[in-house]
Design a protein around this motif. Structure first.
Motif, PDB file in Angstrom:
ATOM      1  N   SER A  98      -2.803   5.471  11.607  1.00 51.47           N
ATOM      2  CA  SER A  98      -3.585   4.744  10.613  1.00 51.47           C
ATOM      3  C   SER A  98      -5.070   5.035  10.697  1.00 51.47           C
ATOM      4  O   SER A  98      -5.827   4.620   9.829  1.00 51.47           O
ATOM      5  CB  SER A  98      -3.361   3.238  10.781  1.00 51.47           C
ATOM      6  N   SER A 102      -7.835   4.783   7.755  1.00 53.42           N
ATOM      7  CA  SER A 102      -8.980   3.882   7.869  1.00 53.42           C
ATOM      8  C   SER A 102     -10.296   4.618   7.670  1.00 53.42           C
ATOM      9  O   SER A 102     -11.271   4.044   7.178  1.00 53.42           O
ATOM     10  CB  SER A 102      -8.960   3.208   9.245  1.00 53.42           C
ATOM     11  N   ASP A 105     -10.972   4.629   3.998  1.00 54.34           N
ATOM     12  CA  ASP A 105     -10.736   3.381   3.292  1.00 54.34           C
ATOM     13  C   ASP A 105     -12.048   2.637   3.081  1.00 54.34           C
ATOM     14  O   ASP A 105     -13.034   2.856   3.789  1.00 54.34           O
ATOM     15  CB  ASP A 105      -9.762   2.512   4.087  1.00 54.34           C
ATOM     16  N   LYS A 111     -12.824  -3.574  -1.596  1.00 50.26           N
ATOM     17  CA  LYS A 111     -11.476  -3.472  -2.155  1.00 50.26           C
ATOM     18  C   LYS A 111     -11.179  -4.655  -3.073  1.00 50.26           C
ATOM     19  O   LYS A 111     -10.548  -4.496  -4.121  1.00 50.26           O
ATOM     20  CB  LYS A 111     -10.445  -3.399  -1.028  1.00 50.26           C
ATOM     21  N   LYS A 172      -2.880   2.151   1.471  1.00 47.08           N
ATOM     22  CA  LYS A 172      -4.056   2.303   2.315  1.00 47.08           C
ATOM     23  C   LYS A 172      -4.201   3.779   2.652  1.00 47.08           C
ATOM     24  O   LYS A 172      -3.239   4.382   3.126  1.00 47.08           O
ATOM     25  CB  LYS A 172      -3.903   1.476   3.590  1.00 47.08           C
ATOM     26  N   PRO A 173      -5.350   4.394   2.383  1.00 47.67           N
ATOM     27  CA  PRO A 173      -6.566   3.814   1.811  1.00 47.67           C
ATOM     28  C   PRO A 173      -6.465   3.642   0.303  1.00 47.67           C
ATOM     29  O   PRO A 173      -5.667   4.307  -0.356  1.00 47.67           O
ATOM     30  CB  PRO A 173      -7.635   4.858   2.153  1.00 47.67           C
TER      31      PRO A 173
END
Length: 578
Positions: A98, A102, A105, A111, A172-173
């Motif tokens: 991840s 990230s 993101d 967001k 995500k992202p």
């Protein structure tokens, strides 16, 4: 004399021309542009998003050929075994997976800003749909209706922007470059459609009616309904412009911040490489990576065992999953057996023929119905059409003649895959280290080795169930569009969209549940087999009651997990049927 004749002719022509054929739209080019854009806009946006999303996923996928990847091991016949990661002190594999997402993101407040602006775009489309419905109800006496193109545009665009909002919330992202490109193209098309709407509504035009787009009341200027429609379109343009602007601004700010952090890091870097300021145990720190008062190593934490069962579904993109499954291709594709290759090709051809039969069966049913109803002439008994229908039904479906032939042809391919995978897994276990074999649970290993058919079941389900279903849905949309009407195709498209989305979301939700059930099943097998193999030890220590309770707890744990799997499957099937 000539002028009088010309005037009389023009007057006669105007008198003889029916009201419905008069060129009431003063700007036919604007109407043509508006109609075509309304039809292709949702299709183009969806296709553009899928293409950009696919390209981005491929480009941003993690590369398995990195320094932390263990050396490749070969299985039977020189086929590669799945690669494993070296121990690098990272307890959570998902953390590394991840981290890439990230890095690209946005922060949570940003967001939320994108999500709420997207909700506003959806609200404008919902407002347009409400205006159309209320307008049709108020003027139902005049049989007013907006027409096919606006209906396709409103419903299709609502579904597409709903998809964008879902991806913003779930993925995500997010948002990504795919969202930016789609928003930018949508902004351009919305501006063009707004200009075309002004070109039509501000001049003489007739309102649309059912089955006659130019048969309604003549309007010299914009009506209240049209003003409301244009206002909502203008608000939607402003919101799309805000989405594009915010994305561009935030990406620029992120890039500037990273550059500033990189410059600050360079200024704080020591003169000696790798930060080893005191390599020989001087004041800055001892050598060999040891420090502190107790002489304990300050290196990374010990990594978990490589054979430890994952408790959660790993976060991977669809392209990474496909690339990871590529390791099984040598075990599935019979590269050295021509007969099995011919069987595989025949199975694919049978699947394609089945898709055609799926269309011919309802079509032939319609032919029989028309003949019995007398829609195309006198009523008669269509024995030929009935015979064809019976023939198609014999070949239709997985239980039909074609399905049975495909299953028979697939048996040797399935046996080949099972044989190769089972032998590869068996050899892989023998190649593991002594550390693994000293601490292994024999029953659990045997249970895992017995799962060789799971991959075959998965691949067969994808090849002969999921992909044909998607093809059938696409064929149904095209068939209804060509044979019947755009409204039918629109209904099928909306239902297909929600069916696929719900299926994907429910399957993703069930992945962790199924993983827990699989781990519980393996643990139950481990307790049972290890206890039976250690019969003398159990008797020597009088541990029968302990073993009975341990096995009972393992069975209860598996039953709880099995209940979750069964319940989630029933829930998914119920929602799909709705």
């Amino acid at each position: 004399m000539t002028t009088t004749t010309t005037t009389t002719t023009a007057s006669t022509t105007s008198t003889n021309m029916s009201p419905g054929s008069l060129p009431w739209v003063s700007n036919p080019t604007a109407l043509l542009i508006l109609t075509y854009l309304q039809v292709i806009s949702p299709i183009l946006l969806l296709a553009l998003y899928v293409i950009t999303f696919t390209v981005r996923s491929v480009l941003m996928a993690r590369n398995d050929d990195d320094p932390t990847t263990a050396p490749e091991q070969l299985g039977p016949g020189g086929k590669p075994l799945p690669k494993g990661k070296k121990k690098n002190g990272n307890h959570n594999d998902n953390t590394g997976e991840s981290s890439l997402a990230s890095a690209y993101d946005f922060s949570k407040p940003r967001k939320l800003l994108f999500e709420w602006v997207s909700v506003g775009v959806l609200a404008t489309l919902a407002g347009n749909i409400t205006v159309v419905i209320v307008h049709a109800l108020v003027e139902r006496g005049e049989r007013w209706w907006c027409g096919q193109a606006p209906t396709i545009y409103l419903v299709g665009s609502f579904m597409v922007y709903a998809l964008f909002l879902v991806t913003l919330i779930d993925s995500k992202p997010s948002p990504t470059f795919a969202h930016l490109v789609t928003w930018a193209v949508a902004l351009v098309m919305e501006i063009i459609m707004l200009g075309a709407s002004f070109g039509v509504y501000t001049q003489d035009h007739r309102e649309p009616k059912v089955d006659d787009p130019n048969g309604g009341e003549l309007q010299r200027d914009m009506t209240e309904w049209e003003i409301t429609e244009v206002t909502l379109d203008l608000v939607r343009i402003i919101l799309l412009l805000a989405l594009v602007s915010f994305y561009t601004l935030f990406v620029f700010l992120q890039g500037y911040k990273k550059q500033a952090q990189a410059g600050s890091a360079e200024e704080q870097t020591t003169l000696l490489a790798n930060g080893h300021g005191a390599e020989n145990g001087t004041a800055s720190g001892p050598a060999s990576g040891y420090g502190g008062t107790n002489g304990k190593p300050r290196g990374p934490h010990e990594a978990p065992a490589g054979w430890e069962k994952p408790k959660e579904n790993p976060t991977r993109s669809w392209w990474e999953y496909i690339r990871a499954y590529g390791i099984f291709v040598p075990y599935i594709w019979p590269s050295k057996d021509r007969w099995l290759q011919i069987n595989f090709v025949l199975c694919i051809l049978i699947v394609l023929v089945q898709r055609g039969v799926q269309v011919l069966v309802p079509y032939q049913s319609g032919v029989i119905t028309n003949a019995l109803a007398g829609d195309q002439g006198p009523v008669y008994m269509p024995w030929g059409a009935i015979s064809l229908y019976i023939l198609y039904r014999i070949f239709q479906g997985g239980n039909g003649l074609l399905g049975a032939a495909r299953q028979v042809l697939w048996i040797p391919i399935e046996q080949y895959s099972y044989r190769e995978l089972s032998v590869a897994a068996f050899e892989h276990v023998h190649m593991l280290s002594l550390e693994f074999h000293l601490g292994k649970k024999t029953g659990e290993v045997l249970s895992a080795l017995g799962k060789g058919s799971s991959l075959n079941t998965f691949l067969e389900s994808i090849t002969f169930n999921v992909l044909p279903m998607l093809v059938d849905l696409g064929v149904a949309i095209v068939y209804f569009l060509v044979k019947f009407d755009a409204y039918y195709a629109l209904v099928i498209g909306v239902v297909t969209f929600w069916y696929i989305y719900i299926t994907i979301r429910m399957a993703s939700w069930r992945a962790d549940i199924r993983r827990q059930a699989t781990n519980a099943s393996r643990e139950e097998d481990a307790v049972k087999n290890d206890s039976m193999m250690s019969y003398e030890t159990v008797k020597y220590f009088n541990a029968e009651a302990y073993e009975f309770n341990r096995y009972r707890d393992a069975v209860k744990k598996y039953q709880v997990a099995e209940y979750g799997v069964t319940f989630s499957l029933a829930l998914m099937n119920t929602i799909q049927n709705l």
